[in-house]
Design an enzyme around this catalytic site. Structure first.
Site, PDB file in Angstrom:
ATOM      1  N   ARG A 306      -9.020  -3.704   7.175  1.00  0.00           N
ATOM      2  CA  ARG A 306      -9.040  -3.294   5.765  1.00  0.00           C
ATOM      3  C   ARG A 306     -10.494  -3.312   5.271  1.00  0.00           C
ATOM      4  O   ARG A 306     -10.945  -4.279   4.643  1.00  0.00           O
ATOM      5  CB  ARG A 306      -8.187  -4.234   4.918  1.00  0.00           C
ATOM      6  CG  ARG A 306      -6.684  -4.099   5.136  1.00  0.00           C
ATOM      7  CD  ARG A 306      -5.918  -4.983   4.151  1.00  0.00           C
ATOM      8  NE  ARG A 306      -4.540  -4.602   4.035  1.00  0.00           N
ATOM      9  CZ  ARG A 306      -3.534  -5.169   4.710  1.00  0.00           C
ATOM     10  NH1 ARG A 306      -3.774  -6.135   5.566  1.00  0.00           N
ATOM     11  NH2 ARG A 306      -2.297  -4.757   4.524  1.00  0.00           N
ATOM     12  N   GLU A 441       2.151   6.346   4.131  1.00  0.00           N
ATOM     13  CA  GLU A 441       2.521   5.325   3.140  1.00  0.00           C
ATOM     14  C   GLU A 441       2.933   5.925   1.801  1.00  0.00           C
ATOM     15  O   GLU A 441       3.201   5.214   0.850  1.00  0.00           O
ATOM     16  CB  GLU A 441       1.397   4.307   2.957  1.00  0.00           C
ATOM     17  CG  GLU A 441       0.031   4.876   2.673  1.00  0.00           C
ATOM     18  CD  GLU A 441      -1.070   3.797   2.620  1.00  0.00           C
ATOM     19  OE1 GLU A 441      -0.765   2.604   2.572  1.00  0.00           O
ATOM     20  OE2 GLU A 441      -2.253   4.191   2.606  1.00  0.00           O
ATOM     21  N   ASN A 464       4.000  -1.357   3.200  1.00  0.00           N
ATOM     22  CA  ASN A 464       3.835  -2.002   1.879  1.00  0.00           C
ATOM     23  C   ASN A 464       3.819  -0.960   0.776  1.00  0.00           C
ATOM     24  O   ASN A 464       4.498  -1.078  -0.240  1.00  0.00           O
ATOM     25  CB  ASN A 464       2.528  -2.796   1.825  1.00  0.00           C
ATOM     26  CG  ASN A 464       2.387  -3.748   2.985  1.00  0.00           C
ATOM     27  OD1 ASN A 464       3.385  -4.132   3.579  1.00  0.00           O
ATOM     28  ND2 ASN A 464       1.167  -4.109   3.315  1.00  0.00           N
ATOM     29  N   ASP A 465       3.012   0.068   0.985  1.00  0.00           N
ATOM     30  CA  ASP A 465       2.949   1.114  -0.031  1.00  0.00           C
ATOM     31  C   ASP A 465       4.124   2.072   0.079  1.00  0.00           C
ATOM     32  O   ASP A 465       4.603   2.587  -0.931  1.00  0.00           O
ATOM     33  CB  ASP A 465       1.628   1.885   0.086  1.00  0.00           C
ATOM     34  CG  ASP A 465       0.510   1.127  -0.596  1.00  0.00           C
ATOM     35  OD1 ASP A 465       0.742   0.631  -1.717  1.00  0.00           O
ATOM     36  OD2 ASP A 465      -0.576   0.998  -0.004  1.00  0.00           O
ATOM     37  N   ARG A 475       3.990  -3.154  -6.383  1.00  0.00           N
ATOM     38  CA  ARG A 475       4.081  -4.284  -5.459  1.00  0.00           C
ATOM     39  C   ARG A 475       3.434  -5.553  -6.018  1.00  0.00           C
ATOM     40  O   ARG A 475       3.628  -6.644  -5.496  1.00  0.00           O
ATOM     41  CB  ARG A 475       3.450  -3.908  -4.111  1.00  0.00           C
ATOM     42  CG  ARG A 475       1.999  -3.539  -4.189  1.00  0.00           C
ATOM     43  CD  ARG A 475       1.547  -2.773  -2.963  1.00  0.00           C
ATOM     44  NE  ARG A 475       0.905  -3.604  -1.970  1.00  0.00           N
ATOM     45  CZ  ARG A 475       0.179  -3.137  -0.966  1.00  0.00           C
ATOM     46  NH1 ARG A 475       0.033  -1.844  -0.784  1.00  0.00           N
ATOM     47  NH2 ARG A 475      -0.375  -3.944  -0.112  1.00  0.00           N
ATOM     48  N   CYS A 512       1.727  -0.900  10.361  1.00  0.00           N
ATOM     49  CA  CYS A 512       0.703  -1.910  10.053  1.00  0.00           C
ATOM     50  C   CYS A 512       0.974  -2.590   8.716  1.00  0.00           C
ATOM     51  O   CYS A 512       0.205  -3.423   8.271  1.00  0.00           O
ATOM     52  CB  CYS A 512      -0.694  -1.299  10.072  1.00  0.00           C
ATOM     53  SG  CYS A 512      -0.946  -0.068   8.782  1.00  0.00           S
TER      54      CYS A 512
END
Ligand code: PEP
Ligand code: MG
Length: 581
Positions: A306, A441, A464-465, A475, A512
């Site tokens: 990241r 995502e 996540n997204d 989130r 990921c």
């Protein structure tokens, strides 16, 4: 002291038992660390000298007041001098240094926070407003302290008992501020706000320390120095626990430590399912230093670097191409030939470049990630050149976040080519065949995969997204955290479609997002055909153990049942059956 329990969202596993350290937002702006026993008196002297210097400063100010200055000015200086001489300011912080081993700045702020809280309760408006004077005096002292950096070393993490006891309790901690905790010895985090997959939670997981967020009132109910248990598996925080409860949690903590030790034996074992299918296990990292833990856990490479964390917490000064290159190279060299997937800047939403920068109306839907980079071509090009230069030192892959449109892919690829040309012209070395991949995502991307597979070398699913955007829930927002559900059939369909479209096109597909590190979902993802998992190094061995115990012959048909189910109960049952196989 009465014991009480708070319920929130579990974000980082494990149990932490320690004393509460309440973190006021301002406290984050000063350094805080623990001072070793032998240097305590020197630290006390440092604060004493700073207090004396401010006394002198105020005296000079008073002496230099022009004759015609309004009388209030002199009175102000007098009030500040009085505050400075009060034992609550001149003595109490010194005791905090001695008893809690805090450095001078931290000790002073801790005392100021306590005083401020007392002032907030005063009914008399005039007296309540004196809080501002106290804060101004403290700021003067902090300024002097800033100019007198201590010479003594800081205590090493885990060196003493007192260090293994502090749990941070705060209203909120930004991802950039979380990074500051890397070299400190806090053993757990509790925040009032935040969601399961907010970046603050993600950093807590990468630090591998128990954390619970969305605790709503924790920072007002828990008091400084309260004993606190964080159950990071259940999202429960117990303040001032009874001896019996404490004992039970200590036993659970010991059992967890034993289980982790057992897992360590798997470090060198290859991740292969029972039926002989090899699985690639990659690490998610925030900074190059994380490569050490990734290697230690036996990761096959880095699946997600990241890179935005290199840009955060730097007072908005963007790292130069050379600075970035050094960091990327550090990661590449540390991974000793294993691939390092560097994601280009994913700034925006809950990861602002600068805390003070204006926030978009709807940051998660705003100028984030690749959208930001395409709007700032010079910044993007300098990052691309830095990444490409690092590719001369090992296997590097470039990963682009938040793509949705064909023109975004094409522009990104064109800019990579432009960066290559610039490097060629400058005579710089790089891997001309560096692989470029897309994060899937945004639901639109998962529903338009042909557009991606024909242009990209690999895909990486950012669950996540993907969950955030599919289910339309922020989130970071704990008020909708209960709606954040990786097992929603829409989410599962999008993931399965992406894996199968990528494989049909002959390109690698990884997950990921946080789902990849959740052992409860390992078999489901295996059953969907996933062969590359990227997660925090701390989760890698548990996932490996699950893989070693899994048989694709049994899992694949059961996964089909999960995918056919549409009712939450039926999905949960089918997933539970998968785990029981
Ligand atoms: C994701 O969205 O799943 C992801 C891995 O990226 P990030 O959490 O950094 O947004
Ligand atoms: Mg993402």
């Amino acid at each position: 002291m009465a014991s009480f329990t708070l319920h929130g969202i579990p974000v980082s596993r494990g149990i932490a038992i320690g004393r509460a350290h309440l973190l006021a937002p301002a406290a984050l702006d000063v350094k805080h660390y623990l001072v070793p026993e032998e240097h305590l008196e020197a630290e006390v002297t440092r604060l004493r000298e700073a207090l004396a210097a401010v006394h002198r400063e105020l005296q000079t100010l008073w002496n230099e007041l022009p004759k015609d200055a309004p009388t209030e000015l002199g009175a102000f200086i007098d009030v500040h001098a009085l505050i400075l001489s009060d034992p609550l300011i001149s003595e109490a912080p010194l005791d905090i240094i001695r008893s809690r081993h805090y450095n001078a700045e931290w000790a002073l702020l801790t005392q100021i926070d306590e005083l401020s809280a007392q002032f907030d309760e005063i009914e008399d408006l005039y007296l309540r407003e004196r809080k501002a004077d106290i804060q101004q005096v403290a700021e003067r002292v902090l300024k002097v302290l800033l100019g007198s950096e201590p010479l003594q070393p800081r205590a090493e993490a885990g060196a003493d008992d007192f260090q293994a006891q502090m749990v941070v309790v705060a209203h909120d901690i930004s991802p950039a501020d979380m990074l500051k905790f890397r070299d400190r010895s806090f053993i757990g985090f509790v925040t009032d706000v935040g969601g399961q997959n907010s970046h603050t939670a993600i950093v807590a997981r990468s630090l591998d320390i128990p954390a619970a967020v969305g605790m709503s009132q924790a920072s007002t109910l828990i008091e400084q120095d309260d004993w606190v248990i964080i159950d990071g598996d259940a999202g429960v925080v117990i303040a001032n626990p009874s001896a019996l409860v404490l004992e039970q949690y200590r036993e659970r903590q010991m059992a967890q430590t034993r289980a982790r030790k057992k897992l360590n034996k798997l470090k060198k074992t290859a991740a292969v399912t029972r039926d002989g299918t090899p699985i690639t296990l990659l690490a998610n990292i925030e900074l190059p230093e994380d490569c050490a833990t990734a290697m230690e856990a036996g990761a096959n490479g880095v699946g997600l670097f990241r890179s935005e964390f290199l840009f955060m917490g730097r007072d908005a000064r963007i790292p130069s191409e050379d600075e970035q290159f050094e960091q990327y190279k550090k990661a590449v060299v540390a991974m000793k030939g294993r691939p390092v997937t560097i994601r280009t800047l994913d700034i925006g939403a809950d990861k602002p470049l600068d805390q003070t920068e204006h926030t978009a109306l709807n940051p998660a839907l705003g100028l984030r990630a690749i959208r930001y980079c395409l709007a700032e071509p010079q910044l993007f090009l300098s990052q691309l050149r830095a990444i490409l230069r690092a590719s001369a030192f090992g296997k590097v892959r470039i990963l682009i976040p938040m793509l949705a449109h064909a023109f975004e892919i094409d522009q990104s690829l064109a800019m990579i080519e432009q960066a290559k040309r610039q490097l060629r012209d400058a005579g710089q070395k790089f891997d001309a065949n560096v692989d470029v991949g897309a994060m899937i995502e945004i639901p639109a991307a998962a529903l338009a995969l042909p557009m991606f597979v024909k242009r990209m070398d690999f895909l990486s699913i950012g669950t996540n997204d993907l969950i955030q955007y599919t289910l339309a829930i922020d989130r970071v927002d704990y008020e909708v955290a209960h709606l954040y559900n990786p097992l929603h059939p829409a989410v599962l369909q999008l993931i399965a479609m992406t894996i199968s479209a990528g494989h049909k096109a002959g390109i690698d597909v990884a997950v990921c997002g946080e789902m990849a590190g959740d052992v409860k979902l390992t078999r489901l993802l295996l059953g969907m055909g996933l062969r590359e998992f990227s997660m925090h190094p701390a989760q890698l061995l548990s996932v490996k153990q699950e893989i070693l115990n899994s048989d694709l012959g049994l899992i694949v048909p059961q996964t089909r049942k999960v995918m056919r189910a549409m009712e939450p109960g039926a999905i949960a049952d089918a997933v539970a059956a998968l785990q029981a196989m």
